[in-house]
Design a protein around this motif. Structure first.
Motif, PDB file in Angstrom:
ATOM      1  N   SER A 136      -6.028  -5.499  -6.883  1.00  0.00           N
ATOM      2  CA  SER A 136      -5.505  -4.139  -6.692  1.00  0.00           C
ATOM      3  C   SER A 136      -6.663  -3.155  -6.614  1.00  0.00           C
ATOM      4  O   SER A 136      -7.735  -3.384  -7.174  1.00  0.00           O
ATOM      5  N   LYS A 180      -7.613   1.371  -5.817  1.00  0.00           N
ATOM      6  CA  LYS A 180      -7.113   2.741  -5.696  1.00  0.00           C
ATOM      7  C   LYS A 180      -8.276   3.639  -5.299  1.00  0.00           C
ATOM      8  O   LYS A 180      -9.400   3.444  -5.761  1.00  0.00           O
ATOM      9  N   GLU A 202      -3.334   3.652  -2.694  1.00  0.00           N
ATOM     10  CA  GLU A 202      -3.318   2.622  -3.730  1.00  0.00           C
ATOM     11  C   GLU A 202      -2.768   1.325  -3.149  1.00  0.00           C
ATOM     12  O   GLU A 202      -1.791   1.328  -2.401  1.00  0.00           O
ATOM     13  N   ASN A 254       0.863  -1.182   0.000  1.00  0.00           N
ATOM     14  CA  ASN A 254       0.000   0.000   0.000  1.00  0.00           C
ATOM     15  C   ASN A 254       0.894   1.225   0.000  1.00  0.00           C
ATOM     16  O   ASN A 254       1.940   1.224   0.653  1.00  0.00           O
ATOM     17  N   HIS A 267       0.405   5.684   0.248  1.00  0.00           N
ATOM     18  CA  HIS A 267      -0.568   6.777   0.364  1.00  0.00           C
ATOM     19  C   HIS A 267       0.139   8.124   0.292  1.00  0.00           C
ATOM     20  O   HIS A 267       1.323   8.244   0.599  1.00  0.00           O
TER      21      HIS A 267
END
Length: 148
Positions: A101, A103, A76, A50, A52
């Motif tokens: 995945s 986002k 993400e 991850n 950010h």
């Protein structure tokens, strides 16, 4: 007054997750399956990282008793990797990798009005700006604070 009233900040971070083994994990058996997978097997999950990024601004009493907070957030999650503990051609762990995945981008906005030194009213709004493979929700919150 700008220096004592306005605070500006930014934040960047990365999170790493360790592998974990799961028993009876639901895995698709067809590339056309989505959401519900009727069959399970043992898998090792290697989660993606991850990252950010956050921009924020806080304005304390910029108008008499009114304070404001704004935050722009980007998060993400990279693809997870799934490995079958016992190889079986019936299971398709690669299909899980394709959808793992996600986002999101959102704005957090908050206002606080101090009625008196001990009483305040507040409003918070979390607004989704962009999502991919995440739940799109809007959060509204109202607060009443009293300190005695």
């Amino acid at each position: 007054d700008f220096i004592s009233t306005i605070q500006v900040g930014a934040e960047v971070g990365v999170t790493h997750f360790f592998n974990q083994t799961y028993e009876n994990f639901r895995v698709p058996t067809s590339k056309f399956q989505t959401g519900i997978f009727p069959f399970a097997t043992d898998v090792e999950v290697s989660p993606g990282i991850n990252w950010h990024f956050i921009l924020k601004m806080y304005a304390y009493h910029f108008l008499e008793h009114l304070s404001m907070y704004f935050q722009y957030v980007m998060v993400e999650h990279k693809e997870d990797h799934f490995t079958l503990k016992k190889p079986d051609p019936a299971f398709l762990p690669g299909e899980l990798t394709k959808i793992s995945s996600w986002k999101t981008k959102m704005a957090n906005v908050s206002f606080t009005y101090d009625i008196s030194p001990n009483i305040g009213l507040g409003f918070f709004w979390q607004a989704p700006l962009m999502q991919r493979n995440t739940y799109r929700s809007t959060t509204l919150m109202f607060t009443f604070n009293a300190t005695f």
